[in-house]
Design a protein around this motif. Structure first.
Motif, PDB file in Angstrom:
ATOM      1  N   UNK A  73      42.598  32.946  29.092  1.00  0.00           N
ATOM      2  CA  UNK A  73      43.892  33.530  28.734  1.00  0.00           C
ATOM      3  C   UNK A  73      44.476  34.214  29.967  1.00  0.00           C
ATOM      4  N   UNK A  74      45.756  34.521  29.932  1.00  0.00           N
ATOM      5  CA  UNK A  74      46.384  35.200  31.054  1.00  0.00           C
ATOM      6  C   UNK A  74      45.961  36.667  31.092  1.00  0.00           C
ATOM      7  N   UNK A  75      45.881  37.231  32.293  1.00  0.00           N
ATOM      8  CA  UNK A  75      45.517  38.637  32.476  1.00  0.00           C
ATOM      9  C   UNK A  75      46.448  39.261  33.503  1.00  0.00           C
ATOM     10  N   UNK A  76      46.502  40.578  33.507  1.00  0.00           N
ATOM     11  CA  UNK A  76      47.187  41.330  34.559  1.00  0.00           C
ATOM     12  C   UNK A  76      46.191  41.589  35.693  1.00  0.00           C
ATOM     13  N   UNK A  77      46.707  41.874  36.886  1.00  0.00           N
ATOM     14  CA  UNK A  77      45.804  42.124  38.007  1.00  0.00           C
ATOM     15  C   UNK A  77      46.518  42.926  39.085  1.00  0.00           C
ATOM     16  N   UNK A  78      45.744  43.465  39.989  1.00  0.00           N
ATOM     17  CA  UNK A  78      46.260  44.104  41.208  1.00  0.00           C
ATOM     18  C   UNK A  78      45.396  43.644  42.372  1.00  0.00           C
ATOM     19  N   UNK A  79      46.017  43.167  43.430  1.00  0.00           N
ATOM     20  CA  UNK A  79      45.296  42.708  44.621  1.00  0.00           C
ATOM     21  C   UNK A  79      45.769  43.514  45.823  1.00  0.00           C
ATOM     22  N   UNK A  80      44.819  43.954  46.651  1.00  0.00           N
ATOM     23  CA  UNK A  80      45.181  44.738  47.830  1.00  0.00           C
ATOM     24  C   UNK A  80      44.112  44.579  48.905  1.00  0.00           C
ATOM     25  N   UNK A  81      44.513  44.684  50.182  1.00  0.00           N
ATOM     26  CA  UNK A  81      43.569  44.533  51.288  1.00  0.00           C
ATOM     27  C   UNK A  81      42.955  45.868  51.701  1.00  0.00           C
ATOM     28  N   UNK A  82      41.790  45.796  52.325  1.00  0.00           N
ATOM     29  CA  UNK A  82      41.129  46.957  52.911  1.00  0.00           C
ATOM     30  C   UNK A  82      40.627  46.568  54.293  1.00  0.00           C
ATOM     31  N   UNK A  83      40.576  47.543  55.188  1.00  0.00           N
ATOM     32  CA  UNK A  83      40.142  47.292  56.561  1.00  0.00           C
ATOM     33  C   UNK A  83      38.758  47.861  56.824  1.00  0.00           C
ATOM     34  N   UNK A  84      38.146  47.339  57.904  1.00  0.00           N
ATOM     35  CA  UNK A  84      36.916  47.903  58.480  1.00  0.00           C
ATOM     36  C   UNK A  84      35.789  48.091  57.459  1.00  0.00           C
ATOM     37  N   UNK A  85      35.198  47.050  56.929  1.00  0.00           N
ATOM     38  CA  UNK A  85      35.438  45.637  57.250  1.00  0.00           C
ATOM     39  C   UNK A  85      36.626  45.078  56.482  1.00  0.00           C
ATOM     40  N   UNK A  86      37.116  43.930  56.948  1.00  0.00           N
ATOM     41  CA  UNK A  86      38.260  43.293  56.296  1.00  0.00           C
ATOM     42  C   UNK A  86      37.846  42.759  54.930  1.00  0.00           C
ATOM     43  N   UNK A  87      38.587  43.174  53.908  1.00  0.00           N
ATOM     44  CA  UNK A  87      38.324  42.734  52.545  1.00  0.00           C
ATOM     45  C   UNK A  87      39.632  42.639  51.778  1.00  0.00           C
ATOM     46  N   UNK A  88      39.616  41.886  50.710  1.00  0.00           N
ATOM     47  CA  UNK A  88      40.667  41.934  49.699  1.00  0.00           C
ATOM     48  C   UNK A  88      39.999  42.246  48.373  1.00  0.00           C
ATOM     49  N   UNK A  89      40.561  43.190  47.643  1.00  0.00           N
ATOM     50  CA  UNK A  89      40.025  43.619  46.354  1.00  0.00           C
ATOM     51  C   UNK A  89      41.008  43.227  45.261  1.00  0.00           C
ATOM     52  N   UNK A  90      40.497  42.661  44.186  1.00  0.00           N
ATOM     53  CA  UNK A  90      41.322  42.303  43.029  1.00  0.00           C
ATOM     54  C   UNK A  90      40.770  43.032  41.811  1.00  0.00           C
ATOM     55  N   UNK A  91      41.574  43.918  41.248  1.00  0.00           N
ATOM     56  CA  UNK A  91      41.187  44.639  40.037  1.00  0.00           C
ATOM     57  C   UNK A  91      41.832  43.987  38.824  1.00  0.00           C
ATOM     58  N   UNK A  92      41.038  43.750  37.796  1.00  0.00           N
ATOM     59  CA  UNK A  92      41.486  43.071  36.576  1.00  0.00           C
ATOM     60  C   UNK A  92      40.888  43.781  35.372  1.00  0.00           C
ATOM     61  N   UNK A  93      41.406  43.515  34.168  1.00  0.00           N
ATOM     62  CA  UNK A  93      40.752  44.058  32.973  1.00  0.00           C
ATOM     63  C   UNK A  93      39.333  43.510  32.854  1.00  0.00           C
TER      64      UNK A  93
END
Length: 437
Positions: A73-93
């Protein structure tokens, strides 16, 4: 000197209050870095109304890389980058991840690897380890169509360091607060295992905190289908049950299910509950290039590691928060170190005493490492007023140890020897206290 000591104590109280304030914020939806805690993860206990993730894959190259997550099913999400080390984080229900074993361990293009799991009640997280700075060029959820399920899609594009840093939100640059989509439909209560109510002062029994390492999105070490987080949780629960059965002590667990707990909050559990002993349970693994090792090891805290292996392990364990997408770059370590130096001298003595008693008991029932007593700068052992040890009950990278770790018979023997050491430790402490009077 007395005024200086009072000032430092005041600073310490201020730090603890500030930390508690930040942690309270962490339980609520926020536009900052990352959620702190999580609910039980095993699919067998997942509520049937949680969205299901059935597949995940990467496509593309070192210039552009796409991530696709198949959902029911469809969900909401938030995606954002972080540095040192380089990462992308995706928060979801909260999601029931029903992905194939090993999913995320192999990267592609701009992604070295990714991991996923529960990080707070009602919230899951995906963390991407990147080869370098990227921007999130596109991120969206597709409706089901043409026989394909709903999909979460993220497109990463290579950028330079300057562009990457400029893309970070101010809160993400400081990396001091958690984040989850404000529009998520999941209910996320501000409840954490670290926010335990004070214990009843009428109960004079010593309180022991048992700390099963890792949990949630942080699996720890792994061998085949056996993960450190599950092995040490089973051991910790068995130890709790045996201790409680004696009736001599009160017991608090930092986690009693597949939950992610930040390192500092594990320490807060012990301090807020005025614990008399803190026992952290882990199961190490050696990289293949470092050969083989076996047996249980008992660690106490020190500024200088007792050997290279202890230093490596402490460094790895101290990265647990970063594994879950939580960084502590604003941690007031200088003041904390001063407070530790002043307050932890007697605590270190008791920690070392318990470590020796534990070694003496365990060596009669289980296999010990050739150097069973070690020390290093483990963050989880740095409570200045709580005697603390970290017990590596074995190496999941060693076949013989792994057979023991999954054996109920071995676990019962190991737990019995630890309980005997606890009895001896408190008997001696009470005797010493009595003679001092």
């Amino acid at each position: 000197m007395a005024n200086r000591a009072k000032h430092l104590v005041f600073l310490g109280c201020g730090l603890l209050c500030a930390a508690a304030s930040v942690f309270a914020i962490a339980g609520a939806p926020s536009a900052a870095e990352g959620p702190q805690n999580g609910p039980p993860a095993p699919p067998a206990t997942s509520a049937p109304n949680f969205p299901v993730a059935s597949g995940a894959r990467l496509a593309g190259d070192a210039k552009q890389t796409r991530f696709i997550l198949d959902l029911d099913r469809k969900i909401e999400f938030r995606a954002f980058p972080l540095a040192d080390p380089y990462r992308v984080v995706v928060d979801i229900p909260q999601v029931d991840f029903q992905l194939a074993a090993g999913t995320g361990s192999a990267g592609r293009g701009l992604v070295k690897a990714f991991r996923y799991g529960l990080v707070m009640p009602g919230g899951s997280r995906i963390v991407f380890d990147l080869t370098g700075p990227v921007k999130i060029a596109n991120s969206y959820v597709l409706d089901a169509a043409n026989g394909q399920p709903p999909r979460l899609v993220l497109d990463f594009e290579e950028v330079d360091r300057t562009s990457f840093v400029q893309s970070l939100a101010p809160a993400s640059r400081s990396e001091s607060k958690p984040a989850i989509s404000e529009s998520t439909t999941a209910t996320i209560p501000a409840v954490t295992s670290a926010a335990l109510p004070p214990v009843a002062v009428t109960d004079a029994r010593p309180l022991i905190v048992i700390d099963p390492g890792h949990g949630g999105i942080d699996n720890g070490t792994q061998s085949g289908d056996q993960t450190e987080k599950n092995l040490v949780l089973g051991f910790g629960l068995a130890l709790r049950d045996r201790i409680e059965k004696s009736g001599k002590y009160r017991v608090v667990m930092t986690r009693s299910d597949d939950t992610f707990i930040p390192l500092n909050d594990r320490v807060k559990v012990a301090r807020s509950q005025s614990a008399a002993l803190f026992v952290s349970i882990h199961a190490d693994a050696l990289p293949r290039r470092e050969g083989d090792a076996q047996g249980a090891t008992i660690y106490t805290v020190s500024d200088k590691a007792s050997d290279a292996e202890a230093e490596r392990l402490a460094e790895a364990e101290n990265k647990a928060d970063a594994i879950a997408g939580v960084n502590l770059t604003d941690e007031p370590t200088e003041v904390a170190d001063i407070l530790i130096d002043l307050a932890q001298r007697e605590t270190k003595t008791f920690s070392n005493r318990f470590a020796r008693l534990l070694m003496d008991e365990m060596k009669t029932t289980v296999r010990m490492h050739k150097h069973p007593l070690k020390s290093a700068g483990f963050r989880v052992l740095k409570a200045p007023d709580v005697p603390s040890v970290l017990v590596e009950i074995g190496y999941v990278s060693n076949k013989g140890d792994l057979e023991h770790l999954v054996s109920e018979s071995w676990r019962n023997k190991a737990v019995g020897s630890m309980v005997q050491a606890i009895d001896t430790f408190f008997a001696k402490r009470l005797a010493t206290a009595g003679s001092a009077k």
